[in-house]
Design an enzyme around this catalytic site. Structure first.
Site, PDB file in Angstrom:
ATOM      1  N   LYS A   1     -13.311  24.819-121.305  1.00 21.83           N
ATOM      2  CA  LYS A   1     -13.263  26.116-120.631  1.00 21.83           C
ATOM      3  C   LYS A   1     -11.949  26.858-120.912  1.00 21.83           C
ATOM      4  CE  LYS A   1     -17.244  25.322-118.590  1.00 21.83           C
ATOM      5  NZ  LYS A   1     -18.463  25.970-119.124  1.00 21.83           N
TER       6      LYS A   1
ATOM      7  N   ARG B   1     -30.571  33.329-111.318  1.00 22.57           N
ATOM      8  CA  ARG B   1     -31.529  32.752-110.382  1.00 22.57           C
ATOM      9  C   ARG B   1     -31.845  33.823-109.340  1.00 22.57           C
ATOM     10  NH1 ARG B   1     -32.581  27.490-107.696  1.00 22.57           N
ATOM     11  NH2 ARG B   1     -31.724  26.358-109.458  1.00 22.57           N
TER      12      ARG B   1
ATOM     13  N   ASN C   1     -30.916  22.193-119.781  1.00 21.17           N
ATOM     14  CA  ASN C   1     -32.358  21.961-119.888  1.00 21.17           C
ATOM     15  C   ASN C   1     -32.994  22.908-120.901  1.00 21.17           C
ATOM     16  OD1 ASN C   1     -31.995  20.078-117.876  1.00 21.17           O
ATOM     17  ND2 ASN C   1     -32.726  21.409-116.231  1.00 21.17           N
TER      18      ASN C   1
ATOM     19  N   CYS D   1     -28.584  27.179-113.246  1.00 18.63           N
ATOM     20  CA  CYS D   1     -29.805  27.802-113.777  1.00 18.63           C
ATOM     21  C   CYS D   1     -30.456  26.934-114.848  1.00 18.63           C
ATOM     22  CB  CYS D   1     -29.498  29.181-114.346  1.00 18.63           C
ATOM     23  SG  CYS D   1     -29.071  30.400-113.086  1.00 18.63           S
TER      24      CYS D   1
ATOM     25  N   ARG E   1     -20.940  13.917-113.650  1.00 18.85           N
ATOM     26  CA  ARG E   1     -21.115  14.341-115.041  1.00 18.85           C
ATOM     27  C   ARG E   1     -21.405  13.198-115.987  1.00 18.85           C
ATOM     28  NH1 ARG E   1     -20.486  20.109-116.024  1.00 18.85           N
ATOM     29  NH2 ARG E   1     -20.046  20.857-113.931  1.00 18.85           N
TER      30      ARG E   1
ATOM     31  N   GLY F   1     -13.305  20.465-116.597  1.00 19.47           N
ATOM     32  CA  GLY F   1     -12.779  21.716-117.125  1.00 19.47           C
ATOM     33  C   GLY F   1     -11.305  21.951-116.806  1.00 19.47           C
TER      34      GLY F   1
ATOM     35  N   ARG G   1     -13.894  22.027-111.083  1.00 21.08           N
ATOM     36  CA  ARG G   1     -12.920  23.034-111.489  1.00 21.08           C
ATOM     37  C   ARG G   1     -12.338  23.701-110.251  1.00 21.08           C
ATOM     38  NH1 ARG G   1     -14.693  27.206-113.237  1.00 21.08           N
ATOM     39  NH2 ARG G   1     -16.926  26.860-113.016  1.00 21.08           N
TER      40      ARG G   1
ATOM     41  N   TYR H   1      -9.845  16.179-113.882  1.00 21.83           N
ATOM     42  CA  TYR H   1     -11.291  16.367-113.942  1.00 21.83           C
ATOM     43  C   TYR H   1     -11.738  17.455-114.903  1.00 21.83           C
ATOM     44  CZ  TYR H   1     -15.998  15.766-112.236  1.00 21.83           C
ATOM     45  OH  TYR H   1     -17.337  15.453-112.146  1.00 21.83           O
TER      46      TYR H   1
ATOM     47  N   SER I   1     -23.977  29.049-113.361  1.00 25.91           N
ATOM     48  CA  SER I   1     -24.229  27.633-113.095  1.00 25.91           C
ATOM     49  C   SER I   1     -25.496  27.481-112.249  1.00 25.91           C
ATOM     50  CB  SER I   1     -23.042  27.007-112.382  1.00 25.91           C
ATOM     51  OG  SER I   1     -22.806  27.692-111.186  1.00 25.91           O
TER      52      SER I   1
ATOM     53  N   ASN J   1     -41.041  27.412-120.435  1.00 26.29           N
ATOM     54  CA  ASN J   1     -40.212  28.552-120.825  1.00 26.29           C
ATOM     55  C   ASN J   1     -40.367  28.871-122.313  1.00 26.29           C
ATOM     56  OD1 ASN J   1     -39.242  28.880-118.227  1.00 26.29           O
ATOM     57  ND2 ASN J   1     -37.419  27.608-118.567  1.00 26.29           N
TER      58      ASN J   1
ATOM     59  N   LYS K   1     -29.014  25.526-117.928  1.00 31.70           N
ATOM     60  CA  LYS K   1     -28.671  25.836-119.325  1.00 31.70           C
ATOM     61  C   LYS K   1     -28.916  24.652-120.256  1.00 31.70           C
ATOM     62  CE  LYS K   1     -24.641  27.807-120.764  1.00 31.70           C
ATOM     63  NZ  LYS K   1     -23.299  27.735-120.208  1.00 31.70           N
TER      64      LYS K   1
ATOM     65  N   HIS L   1     -20.058  32.014-123.007  1.00 31.59           N
ATOM     66  CA  HIS L   1     -20.566  30.901-122.202  1.00 31.59           C
ATOM     67  C   HIS L   1     -22.075  30.815-122.429  1.00 31.59           C
ATOM     68  CE1 HIS L   1     -20.775  28.989-117.913  1.00 31.59           C
ATOM     69  NE2 HIS L   1     -20.726  28.076-118.865  1.00 31.59           N
TER      70      HIS L   1
ATOM     71  N   ASP M   1     -23.423  24.856-124.052  1.00 33.23           N
ATOM     72  CA  ASP M   1     -22.484  25.482-123.116  1.00 33.23           C
ATOM     73  C   ASP M   1     -21.706  26.671-123.694  1.00 33.23           C
ATOM     74  OD1 ASP M   1     -21.355  25.601-120.513  1.00 33.23           O
ATOM     75  OD2 ASP M   1     -19.561  24.564-121.199  1.00 33.23           O
TER      76      ASP M   1
HETATM   77  O1  TSX Z   1     -33.510  23.996-115.543  1.00 33.13           O
HETATM   78  C1  TSX Z   1     -34.405  24.605-114.990  1.00 33.13           C
HETATM   79  N1  TSX Z   1     -35.180  25.479-115.722  1.00 33.13           N
HETATM   80  C2  TSX Z   1     -34.881  25.736-117.163  1.00 33.13           C
HETATM   81  C3  TSX Z   1     -35.509  24.724-117.985  1.00 33.13           C
HETATM   82  C4  TSX Z   1     -35.639  24.818-119.299  1.00 33.13           C
HETATM   83  N2  TSX Z   1     -34.622  24.425-113.638  1.00 33.13           N
HETATM   84  C5  TSX Z   1     -33.758  23.554-112.845  1.00 33.13           C
HETATM   85  C6  TSX Z   1     -32.652  24.400-112.258  1.00 33.13           C
HETATM   86  C7  TSX Z   1     -31.499  23.627-111.764  1.00 33.13           C
HETATM   87  C8  TSX Z   1     -30.574  23.173-112.844  1.00 33.13           C
HETATM   88  C9  TSX Z   1     -35.644  25.081-113.047  1.00 33.13           C
HETATM   89  N3  TSX Z   1     -36.061  25.070-111.778  1.00 33.13           N
HETATM   90  C10 TSX Z   1     -36.471  25.942-113.768  1.00 33.13           C
HETATM   91  C11 TSX Z   1     -36.239  26.137-115.153  1.00 33.13           C
HETATM   92  O2  TSX Z   1     -36.962  26.881-115.825  1.00 33.13           O
HETATM   93  N4  TSX Z   1     -37.380  26.471-112.901  1.00 33.13           N
HETATM   94  C12 TSX Z   1     -37.107  25.924-111.694  1.00 33.13           C
HETATM   95  C13 TSX Z   1     -37.860  26.188-110.440  1.00 33.13           C
HETATM   96  C14 TSX Z   1     -39.050  25.254-110.397  1.00 33.13           C
HETATM   97  C15 TSX Z   1     -38.898  23.958-109.942  1.00 33.13           C
HETATM   98  C16 TSX Z   1     -40.013  23.109-109.925  1.00 33.13           C
HETATM   99  C17 TSX Z   1     -41.260  23.569-110.346  1.00 33.13           C
HETATM  100  C18 TSX Z   1     -41.380  24.862-110.794  1.00 33.13           C
HETATM  101  C19 TSX Z   1     -40.289  25.697-110.827  1.00 33.13           C
HETATM  102  N5  TSX Z   1     -42.419  22.809-110.331  1.00 33.13           N
HETATM  103  C20 TSX Z   1     -42.693  21.679-109.643  1.00 33.13           C
HETATM  104  O3  TSX Z   1     -41.857  21.240-108.914  1.00 33.13           O
HETATM  105  C21 TSX Z   1     -43.993  21.039-109.899  1.00 33.13           C
HETATM  106 MN    MN Z   2     -20.583  25.970-118.483  1.00 36.26          MN
END
Ligand code: TSX
Ligand code: MN
Length: 604
Positions: free
Chosen positions: A225, A415, A273, A269, A384, A218, A77, A216, A267, A513, A271, A245, A292
């Protein structure tokens, strides 16, 4: 395969006259009304395979899936080229680029004049949200990019059913897009046409979008977006709903009781996952509604109902693996488009973080040979996948419910390697809105700027709010007064990223989490023990289920620590940031800041 626009005219005079106007302006060679069918997708995909835009992946590895490599300069973007053209500059506010609408329209008319020569103009009717939902809205995108058509077919409900639903006088959001690269007669096209001059322009009063020069994400998939956040946030302000968002997830406890939660994060963090999380606590289940964007409206019974306006995931590939997100991995097994990832020797895809060991040889995102000895990354950091949400193994039963799902809790987060505890619950709605306005996140290598520097990103909406962010805070405050406070979702601030004295992440994150979500679930159920602290309610000792985790007492204490001196510094920082909103900062937000300062000074 070419359609006459006359097919539109009888039932959709408004659409017909807009298409006629744009055809006259852009002067395409032909016009194609998209029906959204499988045959249409296959035809366009095959055509792109033949002209080099798409590489068909090995059908035995990745059926009906394609790889596209963008122009190396068209990979993300472009916030500096994104404009909000309200009549008054104050309506765009201090966080948006503003131009007078009349001046911008003149600029755009010059750019779009003849910009589709030698190309086909595609008309894409689409619905953001389940067809016919009270919370959904219809848009029509015009584009000269078949890559956009194929992505829109995955990301939105697109085609004939949408036109069938659109009544003659029904409003739709007109979304005009061009890659900005006309072809002269006989001129050979390139695999990824685009233009160095780029404009991503929003006219909030007219609810119109004009996008020029980029193919590309967004910038080009205008339902996402541009419409679902920038234009929809303005519609929500005017009509009394929320365009956010946020991911949406369903969480079920071991007794089979279910709640829905939304969450907004800047971004990088994770989301996507969180939206698809595999819980580590036995008996708990997480299901995905969206990863998203959330559109939310109070229903007559007072519950806040959310829909995912999208129909697919346009996710960042690097870092996605069977360890970080197995449900995303299974969502992209087939029928997916990959952009700017690496190609393996057996015709599959690869990116950094997919496997512990990279393959011995790859073709990188720019089409060059790559080996583990190469200095550069094989996949672009912003590469992507585009995949149908229906392919997610944990997609929620109600993800297409036109009534939306009832939201019990709203999470904000960022973060933060220090200061901010794992989770805190707002005292009330107003305090929660203050929490949303205070979202900030440390920058990672993925974003431009200094690594580790704090970037404010209120409600994770900084690049996506289509109007004055001060007014946006006010809209959130007002929404909290439309129903009884007992019916409002509770608001939380979470931080998965706190580090200990050794610089190591304290919280395991990812599937664990669910332990935080469990506490949130219990709190909104009227259970769940909390301690009142200056910044909000935090879990009481043993409030968070940590069974099975191997964490030292010191680490656990640090995870929940609220250091008043650090927080007073945080308050000062926040006050400096909020000053930019001037008279548009709602009084209650400033009052919340003052009250927080007082609690930090007087409480122990
Ligand atoms: O997505 C992440 N989450 C949310 C998951 C549901 N990430 C990846 C961030 C980049 C997109 C994370 N990274 C999370 C998290 O909760 N926590 C962390 C930091 C982290 C990274 C690795 C480990 C622990 C914490 N552990 C080992 O590497 C073994
Ligand atoms: Mn987004």
């Amino acid at each position: 395969m070419l359609y006459k626009t006359a097919e539109i005219s009888k039932k959709h005079p408004l659409l017909q006259s807009w298409v006629d106007q744009i055809v006259a302006l852009c002067q395409p060679d032909s016009v194609w009304l998209c029906d959204g069918s499988e045959e249409e997708f296959q035809f366009l995909a095959q055509q792109m395979v033949e002209n080099g835009t798409f590489i068909r992946l090995n059908p035995e590895k990745r059926p009906n899936s394609f790889l596209a490599r963008s122009d190396p300069a068209d990979v993300a973007r472009v916030e500096e080229r994104t404009f909000i053209c309200s009549i008054n500059k104050d309506d765009a506010g201090p966080t948006n680029n503003w131009r007078p609408p009349v001046e911008m329209k003149a600029t755009l008319h010059k750019l779009f004049d003849g910009c589709m020569k030698g190309r086909t103009l595609y008309v894409i009717p689409f619905s953001m949200g389940p067809l016919g939902s009270d919370i959904a809205h219809i848009g029509v995108q015009i584009t000269d990019s078949p890559y956009v058509v194929c992505n829109m077919r995955i990301m939105t409900r697109m085609g004939k059913q949408v036109l069938d639903l659109l009544k003659p006088d029904d409003f739709f959001v007109p979304c005009l897009h061009s890659v900005g690269k006309p072809l002269s007669p006989g001129q050979k096209d390139v695999a990824w046409p685009c233009n160095k001059e780029q404009y991503i322009v929003h006219f909030p009063e007219e609810r119109e979008i004009w996008s020029f020069g980029s193919g590309y994400g967004g910038n080009a998939l205008l339902g996402k977006k541009s419409f679902a956040l920038r234009i929809a946030s303005v519609m929500g302000r005017d009509e009394g709903w929320l365009a956010e968002h946020m991911l949406i997830l369903g969480i079920t406890n071991p007794n089979g009781e279910k709640k829905y939660i939304t969450a907004a994060f800047p971004s990088a963090c994770g989301k996507t996952n969180l939206a698809m999380l595999t819980p580590t606590l036995p008996g708990w289940k997480i299901e995905t509604v969206g990863d998203d964007i959330a559109w939310m409206k109070f229903s007559p019974d007072g519950s806040l109902r959310a829909i995912n306006p999208e129909a697919g995931f346009f996710g960042v590939a690097p870092g996605t693996s069977m360890i970080s997100n197995p449900n995303a991995m299974r969502s992209i097994e087939s029928n997916s488009i990959f952009t700017n990832v690496a190609l393996t020797d057996d015709g599959d895809v690869w990116w950094e973080g997919l496997t512990a060991q990279p393959p011995a040889h790859l073709i990188d995102w720019q089409g060059r040979d790559w080996t583990p000895a190469s200095k550069e990354k094989a996949a672009h950091p912003n590469s992507r996948f585009t995949a149908p949400a229906s392919q997610c193994p944990v997609i929620d039963k109600a993800w297409e419910d036109p009534a939306g799902v009832p939201i019990s809790a709203i999470l904000f987060g960022g973060r933060r390697s220090s200061v901010v505890p794992l989770v805190a619950e707002a005292f009330d709605w107003e305090h929660g809105v203050f929490m949303g306005s205070s979202v900030s996140s440390e920058m990672t290598a993925a974003a431009a700027g200094e690594i580790g520097k704090l970037r404010h990103d209120p409600f994770a909406m900084l690049p996506f709010c289509g109007y004055n962010m001060g007014d946006y805070f006010n809209h959130w405050l007002k929404m909290g007064t439309t129903v009884e406070s007992s019916k409002l979702p509770r608001i939380y601030y979470v931080n998965w990223f706190r580090k200990n004295g050794e610089g190591k992440w304290i919280w395991p994150g990812f599937g664990d989490n669910c332990r935080v979500l469990k506490w949130v679930f219990e709190r909104v159920s009227g259970k769940g023990e909390a301690e009142k602290k200056a910044i909000g309610y935090v879990p009481a000792h043993d409030g968070i289920d940590v069974t099975g985790l191997t964490m030292s007492h010191a680490d656990l204490d640090q995870l929940f620590e609220v250091n008043h001196n650090e927080w007073l510094h945080e308050v000062e920082e926040m006050e400096r940031y909020l000053a930019m909103f001037g008279k548009f900062l709602p009084k209650p937000i400033h009052n919340q800041l003052s009250k927080l300062r007082e609690r930090l000074q007087h409480d122990t």
